[in-house]
Design an enzyme around this catalytic site. Structure first.
Site, PDB file in Angstrom:
ATOM      1  N   TYR A 152      -1.548  -5.569   6.471  1.00  0.00           N
ATOM      2  CA  TYR A 152      -1.230  -4.742   5.290  1.00  0.00           C
ATOM      3  C   TYR A 152      -2.529  -4.216   4.680  1.00  0.00           C
ATOM      4  CZ  TYR A 152       1.119  -3.509   0.840  1.00  0.00           C
ATOM      5  OH  TYR A 152       1.614  -2.850  -0.262  1.00  0.00           O
TER       6      TYR A 152
HETATM    7  N1  LIG Z   1       5.491  -3.837  -5.411  1.00  0.00           N
HETATM    8  C1  LIG Z   1       4.211  -4.104  -5.362  1.00  0.00           C
HETATM    9  O1  LIG Z   1       3.747  -5.137  -5.882  1.00  0.00           O
HETATM   10  C2  LIG Z   1       3.252  -3.139  -4.696  1.00  0.00           C
HETATM   11  C3  LIG Z   1       1.884  -3.394  -4.826  1.00  0.00           C
HETATM   12  C4  LIG Z   1       0.989  -2.518  -4.234  1.00  0.00           C
HETATM   13  C5  LIG Z   1       1.432  -1.421  -3.518  1.00  0.00           C
HETATM   14  N2  LIG Z   1       2.770  -1.202  -3.402  1.00  0.00           N
HETATM   15  C6  LIG Z   1       3.181  -0.018  -2.637  1.00  0.00           C
HETATM   16  O2  LIG Z   1       4.037   0.790  -3.443  1.00  0.00           O
HETATM   17  C7  LIG Z   1       4.934   1.510  -2.590  1.00  0.00           C
HETATM   18  C8  LIG Z   1       6.365   1.302  -3.072  1.00  0.00           C
HETATM   19  O3  LIG Z   1       6.676  -0.075  -2.907  1.00  0.00           O
HETATM   20  P1  LIG Z   1       7.832  -0.821  -3.702  1.00  0.00           P
HETATM   21  O4  LIG Z   1       7.234  -2.024  -4.282  1.00  0.00           O
HETATM   22  O5  LIG Z   1       8.547   0.138  -4.552  1.00  0.00           O
HETATM   23  O6  LIG Z   1       8.726  -1.297  -2.462  1.00  0.00           O
HETATM   24  P2  LIG Z   1      10.293  -1.235  -2.205  1.00  0.00           P
HETATM   25  O7  LIG Z   1      10.524  -2.107  -1.018  1.00  0.00           O
HETATM   26  O8  LIG Z   1      11.049  -1.470  -3.470  1.00  0.00           O
HETATM   27  O9  LIG Z   1      10.510   0.282  -1.787  1.00  0.00           O
HETATM   28  C9  LIG Z   1      10.073   0.811  -0.567  1.00  0.00           C
HETATM   29  C10 LIG Z   1      11.115   1.821  -0.123  1.00  0.00           C
HETATM   30  O10 LIG Z   1      10.630   2.468   1.065  1.00  0.00           O
HETATM   31  C11 LIG Z   1      11.717   2.676   1.902  1.00  0.00           C
HETATM   32  N3  LIG Z   1      11.254   2.840   3.280  1.00  0.00           N
HETATM   33  C12 LIG Z   1      10.598   1.950   4.047  1.00  0.00           C
HETATM   34  N4  LIG Z   1      10.367   2.462   5.263  1.00  0.00           N
HETATM   35  C13 LIG Z   1      10.902   3.714   5.259  1.00  0.00           C
HETATM   36  C14 LIG Z   1      10.975   4.740   6.212  1.00  0.00           C
HETATM   37  N5  LIG Z   1      10.470   4.581   7.448  1.00  0.00           N
HETATM   38  N6  LIG Z   1      11.563   5.899   5.882  1.00  0.00           N
HETATM   39  C15 LIG Z   1      12.097   6.070   4.650  1.00  0.00           C
HETATM   40  N7  LIG Z   1      12.057   5.132   3.685  1.00  0.00           N
HETATM   41  C16 LIG Z   1      11.468   3.958   4.001  1.00  0.00           C
HETATM   42  C17 LIG Z   1      12.577   1.435   1.739  1.00  0.00           C
HETATM   43  O11 LIG Z   1      13.921   1.642   2.163  1.00  0.00           O
HETATM   44  C18 LIG Z   1      12.460   1.177   0.246  1.00  0.00           C
HETATM   45  O12 LIG Z   1      13.517   1.780  -0.471  1.00  0.00           O
HETATM   46  C19 LIG Z   1       4.664   1.020  -1.175  1.00  0.00           C
HETATM   47  O13 LIG Z   1       3.790   1.931  -0.530  1.00  0.00           O
HETATM   48  C20 LIG Z   1       3.979  -0.306  -1.394  1.00  0.00           C
HETATM   49  O14 LIG Z   1       3.179  -0.669  -0.291  1.00  0.00           O
HETATM   50  C21 LIG Z   1       3.699  -2.038  -3.967  1.00  0.00           C
END
Ligand SMILES: NC(=O)c1ccc[n+]([C@@H]2O[C@H](COP(=O)([O-])OP(=O)(O)OC[C@H]3O[C@@H](n4cnc5c(N)ncnc54)[C@H](O)[C@@H]3O)[C@@H](O)[C@H]2O)c1
Length: 248
Positions: A152
């Site tokens: 990651y």
């Molecule tokens: N939540 C955290 O603590 C956190 C921290 C740092 C970075 N992020 C980043 O923020 C972003 C959003 O994450 P989140 O926490 O909202 O996660 P989440 O799991 O709630 O949402 C991610 C969404 O992406 C969709 N997805 C995954 N693969 C896909 C694909 N191939 N095509 C279409 N849709 C797809 C999933 O269905 C999901 O709805 C991500 O890039 C994540 O890496 C999150």
């Protein structure tokens, strides 16, 4: 003029909050995700403002269709936001299975690339002076090594690299490319991260942040949506850290 965005990961925690906030601010939004039911439910909240497009960000054609929808239904594109990604890990790097590595890079890096390939030509089709925006979600993991999350870490560093290169390619166009790096934010992905670490819940992650709490997805969306707007014109090729002080 009404602005138009394509947002991927739009059924997720942060992507969903971005869709809601943009729609609330008067934007028209093409909401993209593979989770059709959740996507349809979100779009139903914003009739006339948000259109659901069930699509996989790894699919070049599908991203082209999402951008085409923005142009045919709403008259053009002003911002593309790449939120879709997956988490995998829980082992040292040398024990990481190929499937985990491939998933991290296919969804989390190739997906950003595919969105950029489809969206940038549409952003360039807007007449000058342009104010197009490409925003990708990176992570605190793009700036710090995280235990048992080296894949990651690598994928999120790649997102920042992509944004730096893209911003350079966009020089002089009026279009900016930026990354937002959230800290631990209360979403399904954070639940999944706690499971990878065999933690009973997500609360443990709060103590790594200066704010001493987890972030709400709407707080991260604030930064993303501001970057999507015309007023963020001074910022390109760099990262906004919406991380509650995780990397301070
Ligand atoms: N939540 C955290 O603590 C956190 C921290 C740092 C970075 N992020 C980043 O923020 C972003 C959003 O994450 P989140 O926490 O909202 O996660 P989440 O799991 O709630 O949402 C991610 C969404 O992406 C969709 N997805 C995954 N693969 C896909 C694909 N191939 N095509 C279409 N849709 C797809 C999933 O269905 C999901 O709805 C991500 O890039 C994540 O890496 C999150």
């Amino acid at each position: 003029m009404t602005r138009v965005a394509v947002v991927t990961g739009a059924a997720g925690g942060i992507g969903g909050a971005v869709v809601d906030q943009l729609a609330d601010d008067g934007w028209r939004v093409i909401a993209v995700d593979v989770r059709e039911d959740e996507l349809a439910a979100r779009a139903a909240h914003w009739p006339g403002h948000v259109l659901a497009k069930a699509a996989d960000v790894r699919d070049r054609e599908a991203m082209a269709e999402a951008v085409a929808l923005a142009e045919t239904e709403f008259g053009g594109l002003d911002a593309a936001v790449a939120c879709a990604a997956v988490i995998a890990g829980g082992t040292p790097l040398w024990e990481t299975p190929d499937e985990d590595w491939d998933a991290l890079f296919d969804h989390g890096v190739r997906g950003v690339f595919q969105l950029a390939r489809a969206a940038i030509p549409a952003l360039l089709r807007r007449k000058e002076p342009r104010s197009g925006r490409f925003v990708a979600l990176a992570s605190a993991a793009a700036h710090r090594g995280l235990w048992h999350l080296a894949g990651y870490n690598a994928a999120k560093h790649a997102v920042v690299g992509l944004i730096r290169g893209l911003a350079t390619d966009l020089r002089g166009t009026g279009i900016t490319a930026t990354a937002v790096s959230p800290g631990s934010t209360r979403t399904a992905m954070l639940d999944a991260t706690a499971e990878l670490y065999d933690l009973p819940d997500v609360e443990e992650f709060a103590r790594h942040q200066l704010v001493e709490r987890l972030l709400d997805p709407r707080e991260v969306a604030e930064a993303v949506c501001w970057l999507c707007g015309e007023r963020s014109s001074a910022i390109t090729g760099t990262v906004v850290h919406a991380d509650g002080g995780f990397t301070a």
